[in-house]
Design an enzyme around this catalytic site. Structure first.
Site, PDB file in Angstrom:
ATOM      1  N   ARG B 255      -0.452  -0.003  -5.052  1.00  0.00           N
ATOM      2  CA  ARG B 255      -0.919   0.992  -4.289  1.00  0.00           C
ATOM      3  C   ARG B 255      -0.466   2.297  -4.856  1.00  0.00           C
ATOM      4  O   ARG B 255       0.509   2.529  -4.632  1.00  0.00           O
ATOM      5  CB  ARG B 255      -0.513   0.833  -2.730  1.00  0.00           C
ATOM      6  CG  ARG B 255      -1.349   1.805  -1.663  1.00  0.00           C
ATOM      7  CD  ARG B 255      -0.657   1.614  -0.436  1.00  0.00           C
ATOM      8  NE  ARG B 255       0.487   2.310  -0.342  1.00  0.00           N
ATOM      9  CZ  ARG B 255       1.666   2.350   0.346  1.00  0.00           C
ATOM     10  NH1 ARG B 255       1.919   1.194   1.226  1.00  0.00           N
ATOM     11  NH2 ARG B 255       2.613   3.093   0.154  1.00  0.00           N
ATOM     12  N   HIS B 259       0.308   4.809   1.799  1.00  0.00           N
ATOM     13  CA  HIS B 259      -0.470   3.977   2.659  1.00  0.00           C
ATOM     14  C   HIS B 259      -1.654   4.437   3.276  1.00  0.00           C
ATOM     15  O   HIS B 259      -2.894   3.775   3.406  1.00  0.00           O
ATOM     16  CB  HIS B 259       0.508   3.279   3.688  1.00  0.00           C
ATOM     17  CG  HIS B 259      -0.103   2.287   4.627  1.00  0.00           C
ATOM     18  ND1 HIS B 259      -0.450   1.060   4.581  1.00  0.00           N
ATOM     19  CD2 HIS B 259      -0.428   2.569   6.149  1.00  0.00           C
ATOM     20  CE1 HIS B 259      -1.357   0.710   5.797  1.00  0.00           C
ATOM     21  NE2 HIS B 259      -1.214   1.582   6.667  1.00  0.00           N
ATOM     22  N   TYR B 268      10.419   6.387   0.372  1.00  0.00           N
ATOM     23  CA  TYR B 268      10.823   4.833   0.206  1.00  0.00           C
ATOM     24  C   TYR B 268      10.678   4.054  -1.361  1.00  0.00           C
ATOM     25  O   TYR B 268      11.015   3.169  -1.243  1.00  0.00           O
ATOM     26  CB  TYR B 268      10.351   4.036   1.163  1.00  0.00           C
ATOM     27  CG  TYR B 268       8.941   3.868   1.364  1.00  0.00           C
ATOM     28  CD1 TYR B 268       8.046   3.267   0.489  1.00  0.00           C
ATOM     29  CD2 TYR B 268       8.140   4.760   2.493  1.00  0.00           C
ATOM     30  CE1 TYR B 268       6.561   3.230   0.897  1.00  0.00           C
ATOM     31  CE2 TYR B 268       6.775   4.951   2.690  1.00  0.00           C
ATOM     32  CZ  TYR B 268       5.990   3.967   1.823  1.00  0.00           C
ATOM     33  OH  TYR B 268       4.646   4.115   1.768  1.00  0.00           O
TER      34      TYR B 268
END
Lengths: 424, 360
Positions: B255, B259, B268
């Site tokens: 990805r 998100h 993160y």
């Protein structure tokens, strides 16, 4: 035609964002989807692309300013004819824009509205409130239909003080309108509001608050204190100042405290570490943070690889770091990756404190003021230069024994600076 | 037991550098025209996605889940279906929707909050987007069991992510599909991150290996290789249609974006990881292959680029023109037939709404 771009809710229910950096200035030409501004929300730093093509006519918020969602932040002139019909349409009253989650974003007037003081409520006695059949407190159980509640909210009327006339003691639309029409008394609360000032929470203050709360509530803190006779350190400072190596740079007691702490970190690597749930990460570099009070607030830039610096280099690094911090020019890189910190509370004329750890570090040393104190040397009371050191540490990583060793050794090095030579 | 130290083999037919490689079990014979058409889909799908992200940032969409980086997994598998096959997407399958002929405008309408999924699933054989994680795997297995009972020549293809494999629904779906030998292909796009949770915190073994415990084959494919995704999914669907039961396809991808637009991945994950995956871009390798083998010239690429820009502009204009629905419209699709209770509720709601200031 001038087109306004309102600050959107970029993250499902956010109400405000801080303008971090403009990428365009008034007079610039922008294209559709060209990045015009970076904003920081509670969730993320986000780049906003322009929805319009044309020339930037105005920017409505300065960098660092917190803006409510729905306020116009930029106007772009797309050089087309002004559509007359559009400008004739009156501004719609506050309207909720649909979003996927939540109740929608209300478009408010420009800037943040002042807090409403209770005096906005008509101070009318609730003449003979109709008792409810179950006898419960009216303040808890106000009866009104949702449209009436909305009307009251829109008009700023507190339903709790409205006299009901509807069936079963319910408040009707007319009751609300009547309450609004009643003269508003200048209430005591208005005076109270005048006696308070509001400082917007943002920028460094906001970041400091978040870091302190996160640190205080995740790392179990322990603080130990030690009073130290630093007469020899003061002598050493005086003699170092006379050396040509330090001709261009200030030598302060802080320099020797810094060197002593760095030396202690090398002796006890576990104190120079970060706690994670999986492992305690021992850092080979000592990135020495210096807490600095600046006009913008507290910032903690750090000196990278402090263990590899000579004393003159450390002195220069200290000076540069604090100058940049005071000028508000500390870089993000300087402010991250610290491994241990000194906070020099002595400059404020304070003896000691219980400092809160910089998040991600396991120890912080507070260096108190140095003053003349009676001290016992060889059985005699004499006047010596004395300071107080306070070491806070993360008890998950550092036990009392290790914390005591670190503090004891820093103290010993300041009592007799020759130990720094011996131990480094 | 220790985890394997070498990464397991994955089916790859086109390397990141755009070189064609052979695989003993999976091969594919594509004409130049077909490859150009795959390239076009990849580029247009990415453009739709970029425009949607921009529209969200401009306050025109409430949310958007970007597919950036996963174009090949979606276009490859999407193009592997026959018209009779049925797809069950998550909320990120914009590329599959494109392959099933769903107008991207309908996807935007959903994220703008003006419809609840504006397409007819039966018309496109593309189910509505599912926001709940993993529940569509059960729907797909149920649908596949229906196909089985009808004796139809079709299969169902269900999409989910690496995070969904930790859900009970997905594991139940695996079990039902296995014991009923349902004609379903489980297509897991392993994009390495379940929002902020990395895969290594979700599974001790490679995901495709989980299939063997349920009793059907699992295969890992290079999710950034559109040829391999097409070949592997096509074979798995054929296998299902022929009555040989389910397959788990793990498309190993990444990805590249957040998100969703509400997320900030820089909090993160490390930039190095992103940089490494940039070199495996699904579109660049097809472009390199076309160029190197002289199957397309600069004029072709320019034309696709122009078409993509036009698509973006057109989509933007149509999105901004989408009308807000009337609040009462939510009653219209509760039942297909007239329904007394719904009529009564509609009536009550209309009366309630007319009680507001400025109500029509």
């Amino acid at each position: 035609m001038k087109r306004d771009f309102k600050l959107p809710d970029v993250g499902e229910g956010l109400t405000e964002a801080e303008i971090v950096r403009w990428h365009v200035a008034v007079g610039d030409t922008v294209k559709v989807n060209q990045i015009i501004v970076e904003i920081e929300t509670a969730k993320a730093v986000v780049e906003l692309p322009s929805p319009f093509e044309g020339e930037v006519a105005a920017l409505f918020a300065a960098e660092g300013e917190t803006v409510d969602v729905g306020n116009v932040i930029i106007t772009v002139d797309d050089a087309t004819e002004e559509a007359l019909t559009e400008s004739l349409v009156p501004e719609e009253p506050q309207k909720r824009e649909p979003v996927l989650v939540g109740y929608g974003v209300k478009q408010g007037p420009s800037k943040r509205r002042a807090r409403k003081s209770p005096s906005a409520v008509p101070d009318r006695p609730a003449a003979e409130p109709v008792p409810l059949s179950n006898g419960s407190d009216r303040r808890v159980a106000v009866l009104a239909k949702p449209p009436v509640r909305k009307l009251a909210r829109d008009l700023g009327v507190d339903l709790a003080v409205v006299a009901p006339s509807g069936p079963n003691g319910s408040i009707t639309r007319d009751d609300v309108l009547a309450a609004q029409a009643a003269p508003a008394a200048p209430a005591v609360a208005a005076v109270a509001a005048a006696e308070q000032d509001f400082i917007p929470v943002r920028g460094v203050r906001k970041a400091t608050a978040a870091a302190m709360v996160s640190s205080a509530f995740t790392a179990p803190h322990v603080t130990e204190f030690l009073q130290v006779d630093v007469t020899e350190t003061m002598n050493a400072v005086r003699r170092l100042r006379e050396l040509p190596d330090f001709a261009d740079v200030k030598v302060s007691p802080l320099l020797l405290v810094a060197r002593a702490l760095v030396t202690a970190m090398k002796r006890y690597p576990q104190a120079n570490s970060t706690w994670t749930d999986e492992a305690i990460i021992l850092k080979k570099q000592v990135n020495l943070g210096i807490a600095a009070a600046t006009p913008r607030g507290l910032v903690v830039p750090n000196i990278k690889d402090a263990q590899a610096l000579t004393l003159p280099e450390l002195a220069t690094a200290l000076r540069d770091l604090t100058e940049r911090a005071r000028a508000g020019k500390s870089t993000p890189a300087e402010m991250s990756g610290g491994t241990v910190t000194i906070t020099n509370v002595g400059v404020f004329g304070i003896d000691a404190g219980t400092p809160i750890l910089n998040p991600g570090e396991s120890a912080i040393l507070a260096f108190g003021q140095i003053r003349d104190m009676p001290w016992v040397v060889d059985g005699q009371i004499v006047v010596r230069k004395v300071t107080t050191l306070a070491l806070s540490f993360d008890h998950r990583v550092i036990d009392g024994e290790l914390g005591s060793y670190v503090l004891r050794d820093v103290g010993a090095m300041l009592e007799d600076p020759l130990r720094m030579l011996a131990w480094s | 037991m220790t985890a394997p130290t070498t990464p397991p083999e994955l089916v790859q037919l086109l390397t990141p550098e755009g070189e064609r490689v052979e695989h003993p079990d999976y091969d594919i014979d594509l004409t130049a025209e077909e490859i150009r058409s795959l390239y076009r889909d990849l580029v247009l799908v990415r453009r739709v996605d970029l425009e949607a992200v921009a529209l969200q940032r401009q306050g025109e969409l409430g949310l958007w889940a970007s597919l950036l980086g996963q174009e090949a997994a979606q276009v490859g598998s999407g193009r592997a279906m026959t018209d009779a096959d049925m797809a069950f997407p998550t909320y990120r399958e914009h590329g599959v929707a494109w392959c099933r002929g769903v107008d991207p405008l309908h996807l935007l309408g959903l994220f703008r909050g003006v419809n609840h999924g504006g397409w007819d699933p039966i018309e496109h054989n593309f189910h509505l987007y599912t926001i709940v994680i993993g529940s569509q795997t059960l729907h797909a297995v149920g649908y596949a069991m229906g196909i089985q009972r009808d004796g139809a020549e079709a299969a169902s293809l269900v999409y989910f992510g690496d995070g969904a494999t930790s859900q009970g629904d997905v594991n139940e779906a695996f079990i039902w599909a296995s014991v009923f030998n349902a004609p379903v292909v489980f297509f897991c796009q392993n994009n390495q991150w379940a929002i902020s949770e990395p895969l290594e915190k979700q599974s001790k073994i490679p995901l495709y290996k989980r299939a063997s415990g349920f009793g059907f084959p699992g295969i890992r494919v290079d999710g950034n290789d559109v040829f391999a995704c097409l070949a592997v999914t096509r074979a798995a669907l054929r296998n299902a249609r022929e009555g040989n039961g389910p397959t788990l396809v793990e498309a190993f991808t990444y990805r590249m974006g957040a998100h969703t637009t509400s997320d900030d991945p820089t909090r993160y994950r490390v930039a190095d990881e992103l940089e490494a995956w940039k070199l495996k871009d699904p579109i660049e390798r097809v472009k390199a292959y076309l160029f190197r083998n002289q199957l397309a010239d600069q004029e072709f690429f320019d034309k696709i680029e122009a078409e993509a820009d036009q698509l973006g502009r057109d989509l933007r204009a149509r999105c901004l023109a989408l009308a807000d629905p009337q609040p009462g419209a939510m009653f219209d699709h509760v039942y297909a037939e007239p329904h007394a209770l719904v009529d009564e509720e509609r009536e009550q709601f209309t009366t309630y709404m007319s009680g507001f200031e400025g109500a029509q």
